[in-house]
Design an enzyme around this catalytic site. Structure first.
Site, PDB file in Angstrom:
ATOM      1  CB  SER A 125      41.086  27.044  38.473  1.00  6.04           C
ATOM      2  OG  SER A 125      40.627  27.703  39.624  1.00  6.04           O
ATOM      3  CE1 TYR A 150      36.640  29.154  35.042  1.00  3.44           C
ATOM      4  CE2 TYR A 150      36.608  28.810  37.425  1.00  3.44           C
ATOM      5  CZ  TYR A 150      37.296  29.124  36.277  1.00  3.44           C
ATOM      6  OH  TYR A 150      38.638  29.402  36.339  1.00  3.44           O
ATOM      7  CE  LYS A 154      39.387  26.858  33.732  1.00  2.00           C
ATOM      8  NZ  LYS A 154      40.073  27.038  32.441  1.00  2.00           N
TER       9      LYS A 154
HETATM   10  N1  UFG Z   1      35.744  39.730  47.263  1.00  2.00           N
HETATM   11  C1  UFG Z   1      35.132  40.756  47.932  1.00  2.00           C
HETATM   12  N2  UFG Z   1      34.527  41.742  47.208  1.00  2.00           N
HETATM   13  C2  UFG Z   1      34.530  41.748  45.838  1.00  2.00           C
HETATM   14  C3  UFG Z   1      35.180  40.686  45.156  1.00  2.00           C
HETATM   15  C4  UFG Z   1      35.767  39.684  45.899  1.00  2.00           C
HETATM   16  O1  UFG Z   1      35.113  40.784  49.160  1.00  2.00           O
HETATM   17  O2  UFG Z   1      33.959  42.659  45.237  1.00  2.00           O
HETATM   18  C5  UFG Z   1      36.400  38.672  48.042  1.00  2.00           C
HETATM   19  C6  UFG Z   1      35.803  37.299  47.800  1.00  2.00           C
HETATM   20  O3  UFG Z   1      34.737  37.075  48.675  1.00  2.00           O
HETATM   21  C7  UFG Z   1      37.000  36.403  48.052  1.00  2.00           C
HETATM   22  C8  UFG Z   1      38.196  37.245  47.624  1.00  2.00           C
HETATM   23  O4  UFG Z   1      37.739  38.585  47.610  1.00  2.00           O
HETATM   24  O5  UFG Z   1      37.118  36.155  49.409  1.00  2.00           O
HETATM   25  C9  UFG Z   1      38.699  36.886  46.251  1.00  2.00           C
HETATM   26  O6  UFG Z   1      37.626  36.886  45.352  1.00  2.00           O
HETATM   27  P1  UFG Z   1      37.806  36.782  43.785  1.00  2.00           P
HETATM   28  O7  UFG Z   1      36.458  36.807  43.154  1.00  2.00           O
HETATM   29  O8  UFG Z   1      38.815  37.764  43.318  1.00  2.00           O
HETATM   30  O9  UFG Z   1      38.501  35.355  43.597  1.00  2.00           O
HETATM   31  P2  UFG Z   1      37.952  33.908  43.971  1.00  2.00           P
HETATM   32  O10 UFG Z   1      38.972  33.320  44.860  1.00  2.00           O
HETATM   33  O11 UFG Z   1      36.570  33.912  44.425  1.00  2.00           O
HETATM   34  O12 UFG Z   1      37.923  33.268  42.511  1.00  2.00           O
HETATM   35  C10 UFG Z   1      39.124  32.959  41.858  1.00  2.00           C
HETATM   36  C11 UFG Z   1      38.917  33.002  40.357  1.00  2.00           C
HETATM   37  C12 UFG Z   1      37.953  31.954  39.910  1.00  2.00           C
HETATM   38  C13 UFG Z   1      38.336  30.628  40.473  1.00  2.00           C
HETATM   39  C14 UFG Z   1      38.536  30.688  41.954  1.00  2.00           C
HETATM   40  C15 UFG Z   1      39.088  29.422  42.482  1.00  2.00           C
HETATM   41  O13 UFG Z   1      38.448  34.265  39.956  1.00  2.00           O
HETATM   42  O14 UFG Z   1      38.000  31.895  38.499  1.00  2.00           O
HETATM   43  O15 UFG Z   1      39.474  31.696  42.280  1.00  2.00           O
HETATM   44  O16 UFG Z   1      38.980  29.367  43.852  1.00  2.00           O
HETATM   45  F1  UFG Z   1      37.386  29.695  40.211  1.00  2.00           F
END
Ligand code: UFG
Length: 338
Positions: A125, A150, A154
């Site tokens: 990741s 988590y 990785k």
């Molecule tokens: N977000 C919102 N509202 C939500 C969900 C997400 O505003 O309900 C925002 C988050 O703050 C972030 C973006 O949308 O800015 C993406 O969020 P995600 O949770 O979809 O993805 P992340 O980038 O946080 O996480 C993903 C994977 C993880 C991994 C990570 C690595 O889901 O498994 O990328 O950076 F660890």
């Protein structure tokens, strides 16, 4: 040629099984169905016309892993997706994550070390980069201290594989560092099936669009980005699945430059949370109910990939735009709520 796909009923795993079958590989899936559904086999079969072999095994049961490899001596390669992936849960239950993500990896590698030759693809990741200092992120950007157990699994997973490859000449491995996977197969036979409240942005958007959730919470609009929301690199799941197949073929054909390699898998383009919402509104023709709330702890501001290495060395490039991927996610959401 037979390929084992662990976690092959999951989101990225199932799409990869389809791409493997379409390239003529024979696939055997191991999945414990802890975060997936056996019905996914029907979706895969509907697309490819071929039901993959499936064994319901919990990879934490070492004896069962050994027994599997004894019965399937002809497995030439493994794509290892099976892992727990909820960042928040990993903070609450670190040992569960170390056991699920590290323990099972060790068991599989031990079996592969018994073979004269084996190819191994690992789901890593972009989380290993943390908040990278430079955008876009290249593979040689430093690995930062993990923000969660988590993320640590990785990083440790990559190190365990690299250390094992160093002393195991017959073992060749590639770690793929995914950015943000999204979307569903164009057939709408398989897609993302989050259990409970989705943690990730895209399924939360589509579930809000369909009325399953009242409102999307946008986690902060005071980040130092153009519109104040976080930026991510959203990669279409079928493009990502194809990256696994080309990486595997590189190993099987002996074209790898080293017996352990790492590639970013993203589009190279960053999109903000608000841009993702606008994309949904464009492709669905619906207004999305959302509200800006506080930042989510642990979120980084910006992450998008430099994909030059994957483009040039793997000969792989993402093909779908954010709108196309979002459209597929929306078609899927409508189908499963029908
Ligand atoms: N977000 C919102 N509202 C939500 C969900 C997400 O505003 O309900 C925002 C988050 O703050 C972030 C973006 O949308 O800015 C993406 O969020 P995600 O949770 O979809 O993805 P992340 O980038 O946080 O996480 C993903 C994977 C993880 C991994 C990570 C690595 O889901 O498994 O990328 O950076 F660890």
């Amino acid at each position: 040629m037979k390929i084992l796909v662990t976690g092959g009923l999951g989101f990225i795993g199932s799409h990869t099984v389809v791409e493997l079958q379409e390239k003529g590989f024979e696939v055997v899936i191991i999945d414990d169905c802890s975060n997936s559904d056996e019905q996914v086999l029907n979706g895969i079969t509907a697309i490819t016309g071929k039901r993959p072999e499936f064994e319901k095994i919990d990879l934490k049961e070492k004896d069962k892993v050994e027994d599997f490899f004894k019965r399937h001596q002809d497995v030439a390669g493994v794509i290892h997706f099976a892992a727990s992936k909820a960042v928040g849960e990993s903070v609450e239950k670190p040992l569960l994550y170390y056991e699920n993500n590290i323990g099972t990896l060790v068991y599989i590698l031990k079996e592969l070390c018994k073979k004269n030759k084996a190819s191994f693809i690992f789901s890593s990741s972009c989380t290993v980069y943390g908040q990278a200092d430079k955008m876009p992120i290249t593979e040689d950007a430093p690995v930062k201290v993990a923000e969660s157990p988590y993320g640590n699994t990785k990083q440790m997973g990559e190190e365990i594989i690299a250390d094992t490859c160093k002393v195991t000449p017959g073992l060749n491995a590639i770690a793929l560092r995914y950015f943000n996977p999204m979307g569903a197969h164009p057939s709408a036979e398989i897609g993302e099936l989050p259990k409970g409240v989705p943690q990730n942005l895209v399924p939360f958007i589509t579930q809000t669009g369909i009325g399953l959730r009242d409102q999307l919470a946008v986690f902060g609009d005071d980040y130092p980005t153009e519109d104040g929301t976080c930026i991510r690199d959203y990669i279409y799941v079928v493009d990502l699945a194809k990256a696994h197949v080309v990486a595997l073929e590189r190993l099987l054909d002996g074209k790898n430059a080293d017996n352990y390699e790492v590639f970013n898998v993203g589009t190279g383009t960053g999109s903000s949370v608000l841009e993702a919402i606008q994309s949904f509104e464009r492709v669905s023709g619906k207004k999305l109910n959302y509200k800006v709330v506080d930042r989510r702890p642990g979120d980084i501001t910006t992450a998008y990939a430099d994909t030059t290495k994957a483009n040039e060395i793997l000969g792989w490039k993402s093909e779908y735009t954010l709108d196309e991927a979002m459209k597929s996610a929306w078609v899927w959401e409508q189908k499963i709520r029908d």
